[in-house]
Design a protein around this motif. Structure first.
Motif, PDB file in Angstrom:
ATOM      1  N   SER A   1     -14.078  -9.546  34.696  1.00 16.97           N
ATOM      2  CA  SER A   1     -14.288  -9.305  35.872  1.00 16.97           C
ATOM      3  C   SER A   1     -15.967  -9.459  35.820  1.00 16.97           C
ATOM      4  O   SER A   1     -16.876  -9.329  34.815  1.00 16.97           O
ATOM      5  N   TYR A   2     -16.922  -9.416  37.125  1.00 13.68           N
ATOM      6  CA  TYR A   2     -18.190  -9.383  36.814  1.00 13.68           C
ATOM      7  C   TYR A   2     -18.554 -10.537  37.126  1.00 13.68           C
ATOM      8  O   TYR A   2     -19.818 -10.767  36.826  1.00 13.68           O
ATOM      9  N   SER A   3     -17.475 -11.675  36.777  1.00  9.00           N
ATOM     10  CA  SER A   3     -17.956 -13.497  36.103  1.00  9.00           C
ATOM     11  C   SER A   3     -17.792 -14.232  37.316  1.00  9.00           C
ATOM     12  O   SER A   3     -16.744 -14.090  38.383  1.00  9.00           O
ATOM     13  N   SER A   4     -18.152 -15.683  37.355  1.00 11.76           N
ATOM     14  CA  SER A   4     -17.744 -16.280  38.577  1.00 11.76           C
ATOM     15  C   SER A   4     -18.217 -17.551  37.397  1.00 11.76           C
ATOM     16  O   SER A   4     -18.956 -18.044  37.875  1.00 11.76           O
ATOM     17  N   PHE A   5     -17.033 -18.957  37.619  1.00 11.04           N
ATOM     18  CA  PHE A   5     -16.890 -20.324  37.493  1.00 11.04           C
ATOM     19  C   PHE A   5     -18.283 -20.907  38.016  1.00 11.04           C
ATOM     20  O   PHE A   5     -18.413 -21.199  37.726  1.00 11.04           O
ATOM     21  N   GLU A   6     -18.224 -20.717  39.230  1.00 16.43           N
ATOM     22  CA  GLU A   6     -18.090 -21.556  40.725  1.00 16.43           C
ATOM     23  C   GLU A   6     -19.786 -21.666  40.461  1.00 16.43           C
ATOM     24  O   GLU A   6     -20.954 -22.099  40.415  1.00 16.43           O
ATOM     25  N   THR A   7     -19.674 -19.872  40.406  1.00 14.71           N
ATOM     26  CA  THR A   7     -21.482 -19.684  39.895  1.00 14.71           C
ATOM     27  C   THR A   7     -22.395 -19.929  39.087  1.00 14.71           C
ATOM     28  O   THR A   7     -23.661 -20.735  39.172  1.00 14.71           O
ATOM     29  N   ILE A   8     -21.565 -19.868  37.916  1.00 15.50           N
ATOM     30  CA  ILE A   8     -22.534 -20.459  36.668  1.00 15.50           C
ATOM     31  C   ILE A   8     -22.624 -22.586  36.667  1.00 15.50           C
ATOM     32  O   ILE A   8     -23.773 -22.113  35.990  1.00 15.50           O
ATOM     33  N   ILE A   9     -21.614 -22.301  37.286  1.00 14.60           N
ATOM     34  CA  ILE A   9     -21.632 -24.141  37.463  1.00 14.60           C
ATOM     35  C   ILE A   9     -23.178 -24.368  37.926  1.00 14.60           C
ATOM     36  O   ILE A   9     -23.938 -25.710  37.499  1.00 14.60           O
ATOM     37  N   GLU A  10     -23.709 -23.844  39.263  1.00 16.82           N
ATOM     38  CA  GLU A  10     -24.487 -22.691  39.916  1.00 16.82           C
ATOM     39  C   GLU A  10     -25.628 -23.590  39.751  1.00 16.82           C
ATOM     40  O   GLU A  10     -26.621 -24.004  39.326  1.00 16.82           O
ATOM     41  N   SER A  11     -25.693 -22.921  38.761  1.00 19.21           N
ATOM     42  CA  SER A  11     -26.794 -21.888  37.998  1.00 19.21           C
ATOM     43  C   SER A  11     -26.847 -22.793  37.050  1.00 19.21           C
ATOM     44  O   SER A  11     -28.529 -23.351  36.527  1.00 19.21           O
ATOM     45  N   ILE A  12     -26.337 -23.763  36.291  1.00 16.24           N
ATOM     46  CA  ILE A  12     -26.409 -24.233  34.783  1.00 16.24           C
ATOM     47  C   ILE A  12     -27.486 -25.543  35.115  1.00 16.24           C
ATOM     48  O   ILE A  12     -27.929 -26.017  35.518  1.00 16.24           O
ATOM     49  N   ARG A  13     -26.198 -26.220  36.931  1.00 20.82           N
ATOM     50  CA  ARG A  13     -26.676 -27.245  37.915  1.00 20.82           C
ATOM     51  C   ARG A  13     -28.637 -27.008  38.357  1.00 20.82           C
ATOM     52  O   ARG A  13     -29.072 -28.170  37.795  1.00 20.82           O
ATOM     53  N   GLU A  14     -29.033 -26.225  38.381  1.00 23.84           N
ATOM     54  CA  GLU A  14     -29.686 -25.964  39.867  1.00 23.84           C
ATOM     55  C   GLU A  14     -30.367 -25.807  38.680  1.00 23.84           C
ATOM     56  O   GLU A  14     -32.353 -26.274  38.679  1.00 23.84           O
ATOM     57  N   ARG A  15     -30.270 -25.056  37.187  1.00 26.91           N
ATOM     58  CA  ARG A  15     -31.554 -23.888  37.260  1.00 26.91           C
ATOM     59  C   ARG A  15     -32.002 -24.776  35.637  1.00 26.91           C
ATOM     60  O   ARG A  15     -33.518 -24.872  34.904  1.00 26.91           O
TER      61      ARG A  15
END
Length: 212
Positions: free
Chosen positions: A163-177
């Motif tokens: 719950s409260y997690s997202s694979f697409e979002t974590i990939i974007e965070s890793i890529r961008e940040r």
């Protein structure tokens, strides 16, 4: 060249992680960054006695929570009560915090771009949602290191199956940040061994293809 006046201390503490009706045994990395006079704790996990002992007679400036999962915050109130230090958490993870500590709120919010200073060394807050909505990493440019919590590990991103997690979002965070940081940045993780941005960045497309 004169070395930085701050040092990084490391503890491994053991306990459990509970979410979505399950409980698992875990070992957590607890990081302390500071000099001989003051320090921050990053993720007060499981063992308040060991953390307070590692702090010693230094002034604790704050307890930084990289996210609100209970294995990263379970000892935070005890450490705060014993040291007088504030607990810092991104507001988007307060829903997770309240599952563990319904009667004790964090003391200060963390926001993307915040700069915390200890021993003259800056820690910049990077909001990196995905593993949880309010997950953050702490980048210390002068030390060529980033404290990644459960956002990035040796071998891949943090888990996103609960719950409260997202694979697409974590990939974007890793890529961008995170992958925007210098390649030789040491990644000090919430569990397991450190790694380097240079060692993880080439595998991003593999992780996306696996979709885990």
């Amino acid at each position: 060249m004169t070395p930085p006046p701050v040092r990084i201390d490391h503890l491994v503490t053991s306990g459990t992680f509970s979410l979505d009706g399950g409980t698992w045994d875990v070992d957590n990395n607890v990081w302390l960054i500071g000099d001989d006079h003051e320090a921050y704790v990053i993720d007060a996990a499981h063992d308040a006695d060991a953390i307070v002992e590692a702090i010693g007679d230094r002034r604790l400036l704050g307890i930084i929570c990289t996210h609100g999962h209970d294995d990263h915050i379970d000892a935070a109130p005890d450490v705060a009560d014993r040291t007088g230090a504030p607990i810092l958490l991104h507001p988007d993870d307060e829903v997770l915090w309240r599952m563990r500590h319904p009667n004790r709120a964090p003391d200060k919010p963390l926001a993307d771009g915040d700069v915390l200073t200890v021993g003259g060394t800056q820690l910049r807050v990077l909001h990196t949602p995905g593993h949880s909505p309010g997950a953050v990493c702490l980048h210390a440019p002068a030390l060529t290191t980033v404290f990644s919590g459960d956002t990035l590990f040796q071998g891949g991103p943090g888990a996103t199956g609960r719950s409260y997690s997202s694979f697409e979002t974590i990939i974007e965070s890793i890529r961008e940040r995170l992958f925007a940081l210098p390649p030789q940045t040491v990644v000090r993780t919430g569990h397991g061994d450190p790694t380097l941005i240079a060692d993880e960045a080439p595998h991003l497309e593999e992780w996306i293809a696996r979709g885990h």
